[in-house]
Design a protein around this motif. Structure first.
Motif, PDB file in Angstrom:
ATOM      1  N   ASN A  58       0.797  -1.226   0.000  1.00 40.42           N
ATOM      2  CA  ASN A  58       0.000   0.000   0.000  1.00 40.42           C
ATOM      3  C   ASN A  58       0.832   1.280   0.000  1.00 40.42           C
ATOM      4  O   ASN A  58       0.278   2.370  -0.175  1.00 40.42           O
ATOM      5  CB  ASN A  58      -0.946  -0.007   1.196  1.00 40.42           C
ATOM      6  CG  ASN A  58      -2.011  -1.060   1.041  1.00 40.42           C
ATOM      7  OD1 ASN A  58      -2.872  -0.963   0.176  1.00 40.42           O
ATOM      8  ND2 ASN A  58      -1.950  -2.093   1.849  1.00 40.42           N
ATOM      9  N   ALA A  61       0.476   3.784  -3.061  1.00 39.59           N
ATOM     10  CA  ALA A  61      -0.806   4.497  -3.090  1.00 39.59           C
ATOM     11  C   ALA A  61      -0.875   5.541  -1.977  1.00 39.59           C
ATOM     12  O   ALA A  61      -1.371   6.655  -2.187  1.00 39.59           O
ATOM     13  CB  ALA A  61      -1.959   3.505  -2.960  1.00 39.59           C
ATOM     14  N   ILE A  62      -0.359   5.195  -0.814  1.00 38.85           N
ATOM     15  CA  ILE A  62      -0.351   6.138   0.309  1.00 38.85           C
ATOM     16  C   ILE A  62       0.494   7.360  -0.041  1.00 38.85           C
ATOM     17  O   ILE A  62       0.073   8.505   0.169  1.00 38.85           O
ATOM     18  CB  ILE A  62       0.162   5.451   1.590  1.00 38.85           C
ATOM     19  CG1 ILE A  62      -0.847   4.407   2.066  1.00 38.85           C
ATOM     20  CG2 ILE A  62       0.469   6.473   2.681  1.00 38.85           C
ATOM     21  CD1 ILE A  62      -0.316   3.474   3.138  1.00 38.85           C
ATOM     22  N   MET A  64       1.231   8.558  -2.969  1.00 35.40           N
ATOM     23  CA  MET A  64       0.563   9.366  -3.992  1.00 35.40           C
ATOM     24  C   MET A  64      -0.550  10.219  -3.376  1.00 35.40           C
ATOM     25  O   MET A  64      -0.712  11.381  -3.736  1.00 35.40           O
ATOM     26  CB  MET A  64      -0.002   8.473  -5.102  1.00 35.40           C
ATOM     27  CG  MET A  64       1.068   7.856  -5.984  1.00 35.40           C
ATOM     28  SD  MET A  64       2.203   9.060  -6.734  1.00 35.40           S
ATOM     29  CE  MET A  64       1.086   9.966  -7.771  1.00 35.40           C
ATOM     30  N   GLN A  65      -1.298   9.653  -2.447  1.00 33.63           N
ATOM     31  CA  GLN A  65      -2.356  10.431  -1.792  1.00 33.63           C
ATOM     32  C   GLN A  65      -1.765  11.579  -0.987  1.00 33.63           C
ATOM     33  O   GLN A  65      -2.290  12.696  -0.993  1.00 33.63           O
ATOM     34  CB  GLN A  65      -3.206   9.540  -0.896  1.00 33.63           C
ATOM     35  CG  GLN A  65      -4.158   8.670  -1.651  1.00 33.63           C
ATOM     36  CD  GLN A  65      -5.107   7.924  -0.731  1.00 33.63           C
ATOM     37  OE1 GLN A  65      -5.086   8.064   0.487  1.00 33.63           O
ATOM     38  NE2 GLN A  65      -5.957   7.101  -1.319  1.00 33.63           N
ATOM     39  N   THR A  68      -0.598  14.307  -3.319  1.00 38.48           N
ATOM     40  CA  THR A  68      -1.753  15.032  -3.847  1.00 38.48           C
ATOM     41  C   THR A  68      -2.304  15.998  -2.807  1.00 38.48           C
ATOM     42  O   THR A  68      -2.577  17.166  -3.097  1.00 38.48           O
ATOM     43  CB  THR A  68      -2.850  14.042  -4.287  1.00 38.48           C
ATOM     44  OG1 THR A  68      -2.309  13.207  -5.304  1.00 38.48           O
ATOM     45  CG2 THR A  68      -4.068  14.762  -4.807  1.00 38.48           C
ATOM     46  N   ARG A  69      -2.432  15.528  -1.579  1.00 37.00           N
ATOM     47  CA  ARG A  69      -3.014  16.372  -0.523  1.00 37.00           C
ATOM     48  C   ARG A  69      -2.110  17.546  -0.156  1.00 37.00           C
ATOM     49  O   ARG A  69      -2.594  18.614   0.214  1.00 37.00           O
ATOM     50  CB  ARG A  69      -3.304  15.540   0.722  1.00 37.00           C
ATOM     51  CG  ARG A  69      -4.262  14.411   0.466  1.00 37.00           C
ATOM     52  CD  ARG A  69      -5.621  14.648   1.068  1.00 37.00           C
ATOM     53  NE  ARG A  69      -6.499  13.535   0.784  1.00 37.00           N
ATOM     54  CZ  ARG A  69      -6.945  12.693   1.700  1.00 37.00           C
ATOM     55  NH1 ARG A  69      -6.600  12.835   2.953  1.00 37.00           N
ATOM     56  NH2 ARG A  69      -7.748  11.708   1.353  1.00 37.00           N
ATOM     57  N   ASP A  72      -2.931  20.717  -1.741  1.00 35.10           N
ATOM     58  CA  ASP A  72      -4.210  21.342  -1.403  1.00 35.10           C
ATOM     59  C   ASP A  72      -3.959  22.781  -0.940  1.00 35.10           C
ATOM     60  O   ASP A  72      -3.165  23.005  -0.022  1.00 35.10           O
ATOM     61  CB  ASP A  72      -4.883  20.536  -0.292  1.00 35.10           C
ATOM     62  CG  ASP A  72      -6.228  21.105   0.120  1.00 35.10           C
ATOM     63  OD1 ASP A  72      -6.278  22.274   0.562  1.00 35.10           O
ATOM     64  OD2 ASP A  72      -7.225  20.373   0.024  1.00 35.10           O
TER      65      ASP A  72
END
Length: 93
Positions: A58, A61-62, A64-65, A68-69, A72
């Motif tokens: 995982n 994916a973690i 990448m999140q 992305t955040r 923000d």
């Protein structure tokens, strides 16, 4: 025409050899700067465990999140506000 399966297999062999011959020694040198043999044995046990395998599966994916955040605008604004408390808004125009 494209890349043949034989070409892909040849590339895989070269990559595996390169990793084993060049990258593993490089990584060992770097890891030795930060971890003892006991540390590495414990890390190995972790990554061989169920939770370690889940972590590895995982982590991409973690990451990448998180990346992305971080972009923000609200998170960026929060960081700027915290830094302004330290520096008193220096550098603002």
């Amino acid at each position: 025409s494209g890349v043949s399966e034989n070409d892909l297999n040849a590339v895989a062999v070269v990559m595996a050899e390169w990793f084993a011959e060049d990258m593993v020694p490089t990584m060992e040198e770097i890891y030795k700067q930060y971890f003892t043999l006991d540390d590495l044995n414990k890390m190995s046990a972790f990554f061989e465990s169920e939770i370690g395998r889940k972590y590895v599966a995982n982590q991409g994916a973690i990451s990448m999140q998180i990346l992305t955040r971080v972009q923000d605008p609200n998170l960026q604004k929060s960081l700027v506000e915290r830094l302004e408390k330290i520096f008193g808004g220096a550098g603002q125009q």
